[in-house]
Design a protein around this motif. Sequence first.
Motif, PDB file in Angstrom:
ATOM      1  N   ARG A  31       0.440   8.533   0.052  1.00 22.94           N
ATOM      2  CA  ARG A  31       1.009   9.331   1.142  1.00 22.94           C
ATOM      3  C   ARG A  31       0.872   8.572   2.471  1.00 22.94           C
ATOM      4  N   GLN A  32      -0.283   7.998   2.721  1.00 29.02           N
ATOM      5  CA  GLN A  32      -0.500   7.263   3.966  1.00 29.02           C
ATOM      6  C   GLN A  32       0.418   6.045   4.055  1.00 29.02           C
ATOM      7  N   SER A  33       0.634   5.382   2.937  1.00 28.93           N
ATOM      8  CA  SER A  33       1.529   4.221   2.933  1.00 28.93           C
ATOM      9  C   SER A  33       2.970   4.638   3.203  1.00 28.93           C
ATOM     10  N   VAL A  34       3.400   5.758   2.626  1.00 25.46           N
ATOM     11  CA  VAL A  34       4.753   6.257   2.892  1.00 25.46           C
ATOM     12  C   VAL A  34       4.893   6.598   4.370  1.00 25.46           C
ATOM     13  N   GLU A  35       3.899   7.240   4.933  1.00 23.01           N
ATOM     14  CA  GLU A  35       3.942   7.574   6.361  1.00 23.01           C
ATOM     15  C   GLU A  35       4.002   6.303   7.211  1.00 23.01           C
ATOM     16  N   ALA A  36       3.310   5.257   6.792  1.00 25.21           N
ATOM     17  CA  ALA A  36       3.353   3.983   7.515  1.00 25.21           C
ATOM     18  C   ALA A  36       4.740   3.349   7.405  1.00 25.21           C
ATOM     19  N   VAL A  37       5.354   3.405   6.233  1.00 23.50           N
ATOM     20  CA  VAL A  37       6.718   2.885   6.065  1.00 23.50           C
ATOM     21  C   VAL A  37       7.656   3.625   7.012  1.00 23.50           C
ATOM     22  N   HIS A  38       7.536   4.942   7.060  1.00 27.39           N
ATOM     23  CA  HIS A  38       8.360   5.751   7.955  1.00 27.39           C
ATOM     24  C   HIS A  38       8.185   5.301   9.405  1.00 27.39           C
ATOM     25  N   ALA A  39       6.948   5.130   9.827  1.00 27.23           N
ATOM     26  CA  ALA A  39       6.675   4.705  11.203  1.00 27.23           C
ATOM     27  C   ALA A  39       7.283   3.331  11.489  1.00 27.23           C
ATOM     28  N   HIS A  40       7.174   2.414  10.543  1.00 27.29           N
ATOM     29  CA  HIS A  40       7.741   1.067  10.726  1.00 27.29           C
ATOM     30  C   HIS A  40       9.258   1.120  10.826  1.00 27.29           C
ATOM     31  N   LEU A  41       9.887   1.919   9.975  1.00 28.54           N
ATOM     32  CA  LEU A  41      11.344   2.037  10.028  1.00 28.54           C
ATOM     33  C   LEU A  41      11.789   2.621  11.361  1.00 28.54           C
ATOM     34  N   ARG A  42      11.088   3.636  11.834  1.00 28.89           N
ATOM     35  CA  ARG A  42      11.440   4.260  13.119  1.00 28.89           C
ATOM     36  C   ARG A  42      11.242   3.285  14.280  1.00 28.89           C
ATOM     37  N   ALA A  43      10.259   2.411  14.148  1.00 29.50           N
ATOM     38  CA  ALA A  43       9.977   1.439  15.216  1.00 29.50           C
ATOM     39  C   ALA A  43      10.882   0.211  15.141  1.00 29.50           C
ATOM     40  N   GLY A  44      11.628   0.069  14.052  1.00 29.26           N
ATOM     41  CA  GLY A  44      12.497  -1.092  13.898  1.00 29.26           C
ATOM     42  C   GLY A  44      11.771  -2.348  13.463  1.00 29.26           C
ATOM     43  N   THR A  45      10.588  -2.188  12.877  1.00 30.13           N
ATOM     44  CA  THR A  45       9.815  -3.332  12.390  1.00 30.13           C
ATOM     45  C   THR A  45      10.592  -4.058  11.292  1.00 30.13           C
ATOM     46  N   PRO A  46      10.678  -5.376  11.340  1.00 30.67           N
ATOM     47  CA  PRO A  46      11.356  -6.105  10.270  1.00 30.67           C
ATOM     48  C   PRO A  46      10.698  -5.826   8.910  1.00 30.67           C
ATOM     49  N   LEU A  47      11.526  -5.698   7.896  1.00 30.44           N
ATOM     50  CA  LEU A  47      11.065  -5.345   6.556  1.00 30.44           C
ATOM     51  C   LEU A  47       9.950  -6.266   6.064  1.00 30.44           C
ATOM     52  N   ALA A  48      10.072  -7.544   6.285  1.00 29.44           N
ATOM     53  CA  ALA A  48       9.074  -8.501   5.787  1.00 29.44           C
ATOM     54  C   ALA A  48       7.692  -8.275   6.396  1.00 29.44           C
ATOM     55  N   GLU A  49       7.640  -7.616   7.560  1.00 29.23           N
ATOM     56  CA  GLU A  49       6.349  -7.384   8.203  1.00 29.23           C
ATOM     57  C   GLU A  49       5.574  -6.220   7.591  1.00 29.23           C
ATOM     58  N   PHE A  50       6.271  -5.218   7.070  1.00 28.53           N
ATOM     59  CA  PHE A  50       5.549  -4.087   6.483  1.00 28.53           C
ATOM     60  C   PHE A  50       5.694  -4.009   4.967  1.00 28.53           C
ATOM     61  N   ALA A  51       6.581  -4.805   4.408  1.00 26.20           N
ATOM     62  CA  ALA A  51       6.760  -4.846   2.956  1.00 26.20           C
ATOM     63  C   ALA A  51       6.931  -6.300   2.540  1.00 26.20           C
ATOM     64  N   PRO A  52       5.823  -7.062   2.542  1.00 30.10           N
ATOM     65  CA  PRO A  52       5.938  -8.478   2.193  1.00 30.10           C
ATOM     66  C   PRO A  52       6.423  -8.643   0.753  1.00 30.10           C
ATOM     67  N   PRO A  53       7.056  -9.752   0.458  1.00 30.94           N
ATOM     68  CA  PRO A  53       7.533  -9.973  -0.909  1.00 30.94           C
ATOM     69  C   PRO A  53       6.389  -9.935  -1.924  1.00 30.94           C
ATOM     70  N   LEU A  54       6.674  -9.389  -3.082  1.00 28.95           N
ATOM     71  CA  LEU A  54       5.705  -9.364  -4.171  1.00 28.95           C
ATOM     72  C   LEU A  54       5.569 -10.771  -4.727  1.00 28.95           C
ATOM     73  N   THR A  55       4.349 -11.260  -4.767  1.00 31.56           N
ATOM     74  CA  THR A  55       4.067 -12.572  -5.336  1.00 31.56           C
ATOM     75  C   THR A  55       2.855 -12.437  -6.243  1.00 31.56           C
ATOM     76  N   GLU A  56       2.524 -13.478  -6.933  1.00 30.87           N
ATOM     77  CA  GLU A  56       1.322 -13.438  -7.789  1.00 30.87           C
ATOM     78  C   GLU A  56       0.069 -13.166  -6.960  1.00 30.87           C
ATOM     79  N   ALA A  57       0.077 -13.555  -5.691  1.00 31.85           N
ATOM     80  CA  ALA A  57      -1.077 -13.337  -4.817  1.00 31.85           C
ATOM     81  C   ALA A  57      -1.293 -11.854  -4.522  1.00 31.85           C
ATOM     82  N   ASN A  58      -0.217 -11.026  -4.612  1.00 28.32           N
ATOM     83  CA  ASN A  58      -0.335  -9.598  -4.333  1.00 28.32           C
ATOM     84  C   ASN A  58      -0.837  -8.791  -5.530  1.00 28.32           C
ATOM     85  N   ILE A  59      -0.794  -9.389  -6.701  1.00 27.43           N
ATOM     86  CA  ILE A  59      -1.146  -8.670  -7.920  1.00 27.43           C
ATOM     87  C   ILE A  59      -2.654  -8.670  -8.085  1.00 27.43           C
ATOM     88  N   VAL A  60      -3.189  -7.480  -8.360  1.00 26.67           N
ATOM     89  CA  VAL A  60      -4.653  -7.354  -8.506  1.00 26.67           C
ATOM     90  C   VAL A  60      -5.067  -7.395  -9.952  1.00 26.67           C
TER      91      VAL A  60
END
Length: 158
Positions: A129-158
């Motif tokens: 829920r908190q992440s969705v709210e953060a996505v909403h805030a970023h979209l409203r602020a016009g934040t570039p997608l790469a800044e709040f949703a970086p590409p999925l890479t092997e480094a992101n996988i836990v």
Amino acid sequence: MANVILTVGNSMMGDDGAGPLLADLLTREPAPGWTVIDGGSAPENHIDQVLAHQPQRVIVFDAAEMGAAHGAVHTVDAEAIADMLFMTTHNMPLSFLIERICETGVKVDFVGIQPAVVAFYFPMMDVVRQSVEAVHAHLRAGTPLAEFAPPLTEANIV
């Protein structure tokens, strides 16, 4: 002509409700330059509605099993979606939907949010829920997608 955010998911299935939650937030507090369409659990039924807006860009937002930390938000290359093993609660693979939109020349970004629990009648986890709210805030602020949703890479996988 507006860009389109097509959200996907089922709010009765725990964290799979991330898409409908984002649609609700964007309906109440829109992001400048974006139109939101809640695709529910059958987003392929909304392809014509998406294309009627004649968007230059579409973001498809859905809970996706990516192997990342719960609540993590990442873009996934649209061409790689068909090859990846995404958890899906939908009737048709998202790759079909994305390919159909891409055929029209529209740029499509898939943004996935890593769920913690996807099961009927479970509540959405706070971290999601908190992440969705953060996505909403970023979209409203016009934040570039790469800044709040970086590409999925092997480094992101836990």
